[in-house]
Motif scaffolding. Structure first.
Motif, PDB file in Angstrom:
ATOM      1  N   PHE A   1       0.830  -1.194   0.000  1.00  0.00           N
ATOM      2  CA  PHE A   1       0.000   0.000   0.000  1.00  0.00           C
ATOM      3  C   PHE A   1       0.869   1.251   0.000  1.00  0.00           C
ATOM      4  N   SER A   2       0.290   2.344  -0.428  1.00  0.00           N
ATOM      5  CA  SER A   2       1.064   3.570  -0.588  1.00  0.00           C
ATOM      6  C   SER A   2       1.561   4.141   0.736  1.00  0.00           C
ATOM      7  N   ASN A   3       1.033   3.670   1.863  1.00  0.00           N
ATOM      8  CA  ASN A   3       1.554   4.133   3.160  1.00  0.00           C
ATOM      9  C   ASN A   3       2.584   3.171   3.747  1.00  0.00           C
ATOM     10  N   GLY A   4       2.927   2.096   3.023  1.00  0.00           N
ATOM     11  CA  GLY A   4       3.984   1.204   3.466  1.00  0.00           C
ATOM     12  C   GLY A   4       3.528  -0.105   4.069  1.00  0.00           C
ATOM     13  N   VAL A   5       2.236  -0.313   4.238  1.00  0.00           N
ATOM     14  CA  VAL A   5       1.733  -1.582   4.763  1.00  0.00           C
ATOM     15  C   VAL A   5       1.788  -2.648   3.666  1.00  0.00           C
ATOM     16  N   VAL A   6       2.208  -3.851   4.036  1.00  0.00           N
ATOM     17  CA  VAL A   6       2.188  -4.996   3.119  1.00  0.00           C
ATOM     18  C   VAL A   6       1.088  -5.950   3.567  1.00  0.00           C
ATOM     19  N   GLU A   7       0.211  -6.322   2.636  1.00  0.00           N
ATOM     20  CA  GLU A   7      -0.820  -7.326   2.893  1.00  0.00           C
ATOM     21  C   GLU A   7      -0.526  -8.529   2.015  1.00  0.00           C
ATOM     22  N   SER A   8      -0.287  -9.680   2.647  1.00  0.00           N
ATOM     23  CA  SER A   8       0.042 -10.904   1.924  1.00  0.00           C
ATOM     24  C   SER A   8      -1.032 -11.947   2.201  1.00  0.00           C
ATOM     25  N   VAL A   9      -1.609 -12.504   1.141  1.00  0.00           N
ATOM     26  CA  VAL A   9      -2.729 -13.432   1.260  1.00  0.00           C
ATOM     27  C   VAL A   9      -2.492 -14.617   0.335  1.00  0.00           C
ATOM     28  N   ALA A  10      -2.718 -15.835   0.826  1.00  0.00           N
ATOM     29  CA  ALA A  10      -2.566 -17.019  -0.009  1.00  0.00           C
ATOM     30  C   ALA A  10      -3.587 -18.074   0.373  1.00  0.00           C
ATOM     31  N   ALA A  11      -4.102 -18.759  -0.633  1.00  0.00           N
ATOM     32  CA  ALA A  11      -4.995 -19.885  -0.388  1.00  0.00           C
ATOM     33  C   ALA A  11      -4.176 -21.072   0.114  1.00  0.00           C
ATOM     34  N   ILE A  12      -4.711 -21.837   1.030  1.00  0.00           N
ATOM     35  CA  ILE A  12      -4.054 -23.043   1.509  1.00  0.00           C
ATOM     36  C   ILE A  12      -5.036 -24.213   1.449  1.00  0.00           C
ATOM     37  N   PRO A  13      -4.521 -25.449   1.258  1.00  0.00           N
ATOM     38  CA  PRO A  13      -3.126 -25.837   1.089  1.00  0.00           C
ATOM     39  C   PRO A  13      -2.475 -25.134  -0.105  1.00  0.00           C
ATOM     40  N   PHE A  14      -1.149 -24.988  -0.051  1.00  0.00           N
ATOM     41  CA  PHE A  14      -0.436 -24.307  -1.122  1.00  0.00           C
ATOM     42  C   PHE A  14      -0.501 -25.099  -2.421  1.00  0.00           C
ATOM     43  N   GLU A  15      -0.504 -26.397  -2.301  1.00  0.00           N
ATOM     44  CA  GLU A  15      -0.669 -27.269  -3.466  1.00  0.00           C
ATOM     45  C   GLU A  15      -1.977 -28.033  -3.292  1.00  0.00           C
ATOM     46  N   GLU A  16      -2.521 -28.515  -4.396  1.00  0.00           N
ATOM     47  CA  GLU A  16      -3.776 -29.265  -4.319  1.00  0.00           C
ATOM     48  C   GLU A  16      -3.606 -30.480  -3.414  1.00  0.00           C
ATOM     49  N   SER A  17      -4.479 -30.604  -2.454  1.00  0.00           N
ATOM     50  CA  SER A  17      -4.440 -31.732  -1.542  1.00  0.00           C
ATOM     51  C   SER A  17      -5.433 -32.796  -2.004  1.00  0.00           C
ATOM     52  N   ARG A  18      -4.920 -33.973  -2.295  1.00  0.00           N
ATOM     53  CA  ARG A  18      -5.779 -35.057  -2.764  1.00  0.00           C
ATOM     54  C   ARG A  18      -6.206 -35.974  -1.630  1.00  0.00           C
ATOM     55  N   THR A  19      -5.885 -35.592  -0.405  1.00  0.00           N
ATOM     56  CA  THR A  19      -6.220 -36.425   0.744  1.00  0.00           C
ATOM     57  C   THR A  19      -7.342 -35.780   1.537  1.00  0.00           C
ATOM     58  N   GLU A  20      -8.005 -36.587   2.333  1.00  0.00           N
ATOM     59  CA  GLU A  20      -9.014 -36.103   3.277  1.00  0.00           C
ATOM     60  C   GLU A  20      -8.628 -36.606   4.665  1.00  0.00           C
ATOM     61  N   PRO A  21      -8.474 -35.720   5.643  1.00  0.00           N
ATOM     62  CA  PRO A  21      -8.641 -34.280   5.534  1.00  0.00           C
ATOM     63  C   PRO A  21      -7.490 -33.627   4.762  1.00  0.00           C
ATOM     64  N   PRO A  22      -7.666 -32.416   4.252  1.00  0.00           N
ATOM     65  CA  PRO A  22      -6.594 -31.741   3.512  1.00  0.00           C
ATOM     66  C   PRO A  22      -5.365 -31.544   4.389  1.00  0.00           C
ATOM     67  N   ARG A  23      -4.203 -31.673   3.770  1.00  0.00           N
ATOM     68  CA  ARG A  23      -2.950 -31.487   4.491  1.00  0.00           C
ATOM     69  C   ARG A  23      -2.295 -30.172   4.068  1.00  0.00           C
ATOM     70  N   ILE A  24      -1.910 -29.387   5.044  1.00  0.00           N
ATOM     71  CA  ILE A  24      -1.203 -28.129   4.805  1.00  0.00           C
ATOM     72  C   ILE A  24       0.277 -28.384   5.004  1.00  0.00           C
ATOM     73  N   ASP A  25       1.087 -28.050   4.021  1.00  0.00           N
ATOM     74  CA  ASP A  25       2.522 -28.313   4.062  1.00  0.00           C
ATOM     75  C   ASP A  25       3.184 -27.364   5.064  1.00  0.00           C
ATOM     76  N   GLY A  26       3.481 -27.855   6.263  1.00  0.00           N
ATOM     77  CA  GLY A  26       4.075 -27.026   7.302  1.00  0.00           C
ATOM     78  C   GLY A  26       5.479 -26.577   6.973  1.00  0.00           C
ATOM     79  N   ARG A  27       6.219 -27.403   6.245  1.00  0.00           N
ATOM     80  CA  ARG A  27       7.579 -27.025   5.843  1.00  0.00           C
ATOM     81  C   ARG A  27       7.529 -25.825   4.901  1.00  0.00           C
ATOM     82  N   ALA A  28       6.647 -25.905   3.896  1.00  0.00           N
ATOM     83  CA  ALA A  28       6.503 -24.783   2.964  1.00  0.00           C
ATOM     84  C   ALA A  28       6.017 -23.539   3.689  1.00  0.00           C
TER      85      ALA A  28
END
Length: 254
Positions: free
Chosen positions: A117-144
């Motif tokens: 933003f023009s005042n210096g704030v950074v907003e970072s947003v990402a959908a998770i899991p980072f990669e498509e999870s083919r398992t149930e329940p979905p797994r979020i890659d903690g290392r990534a």
């Protein structure tokens, strides 16, 4: 709620730490409700804000002209604003600043973005899991998650330092929509012992960085540990006695 409305609402929240927290909470509400930037509407994601002190001061603005984001800035290669867990970002200017975005598999969707933003704030947003999870329940890659969170925040600090913002800097983060997911260590025997996350949101307390040269992973150790505890672990499996197991991968990749 628009970004400008969120700024004004947070302006009177108290000290700088409280202001950063209030801004994060209000912008989190907007993102979760599908009112983030670039049509981001994932039901499960992570939201990070990096807020330098003084963003509410009159005249506190940075030059976001075409060649001013960073010396190497190129809207087609916005490496200065990495997106958590994502490659292939493209940059563009918005009414409020400069953003980098990664499209989702849906042509009209957005898998993540980072916005300066023009005042210096950074907003970072990402959908998770980072990669498509083919398992149930979905797994979020903690290392990534750990690697990219550390890399990205460090890069955001470089951007703000380049624009001569002032410290301290406040970092806030929340994972939302994660109830029922597994935060995966990448180690089969350990992952199999994990329990699904029981909370819809994991929102650790904010972190204050005293300068732009801070050891980001060490400073973020407490909130990252809190994410792992929320997922049923005693702490991060990659950080022990001040030593980060993933440091070599981080150093090689940044």
């Amino acid at each position: 709620m628009s970004y400008r409305d969120a700024i004004m609402a947070a302006k009177y929240a108290g000290g700088a730490n409280e202001q950063a927290t209030a801004l994060h909470q209000r912008r989190l509400e907007a993102v979760v409700s599908g009112e983030g930037y670039f049509d981001f509407d994932s039901p499960r994601g992570i939201v990070v804000h990096v807020v330098p002190t003084g963003v509410y001061d009159d005249g506190y603005a940075i030059d976001l002209g075409e060649h001013s984001v960073l010396p190497e800035a190129d809207p087609m290669r916005p490496k200065q604003l990495p997106i958590l867990g994502r490659d292939g970002a493209r940059g563009s200017w918005t009414a409020d600043g400069f953003g980098a975005t990664v499209p989702s598999d849906d042509r009209n969707g957005c898998a993540g973005y980072a916005h300066l933003f023009s005042n210096g704030v950074v907003e970072s947003v990402a959908a998770i899991p980072f990669e498509e999870s083919r398992t149930e329940p979905p797994r979020i890659d903690g290392r990534a998650l750990e690697l990219d969170l550390t890399r990205s925040v460090r890069r955001y600090l470089r951007v703000l330092a380049y624009h001569q913002r002032t410290a301290p800097i406040y970092v806030t983060l929340t994972m939302y929509g994660v109830d029922g997911c597994l935060l995966d260590t990448g180690v089969v025997e350990s992952s199999d012992d994990a329990h699904p996350i029981r909370e819809s949101m994991l929102a650790p307390f904010p972190v204050t960085l005293d300068n732009f040269d801070a050891d980001v992973r060490t400073e973020l150790a407490a909130p990252i540990d809190a994410l792992w505890r929320g997922a049923g672990y005693p702490k991060s499996p990659f950080f022990d006695s001040g030593v980060w197991e993933l440091r070599s991968a981080f150093d090689d990749g940044d």
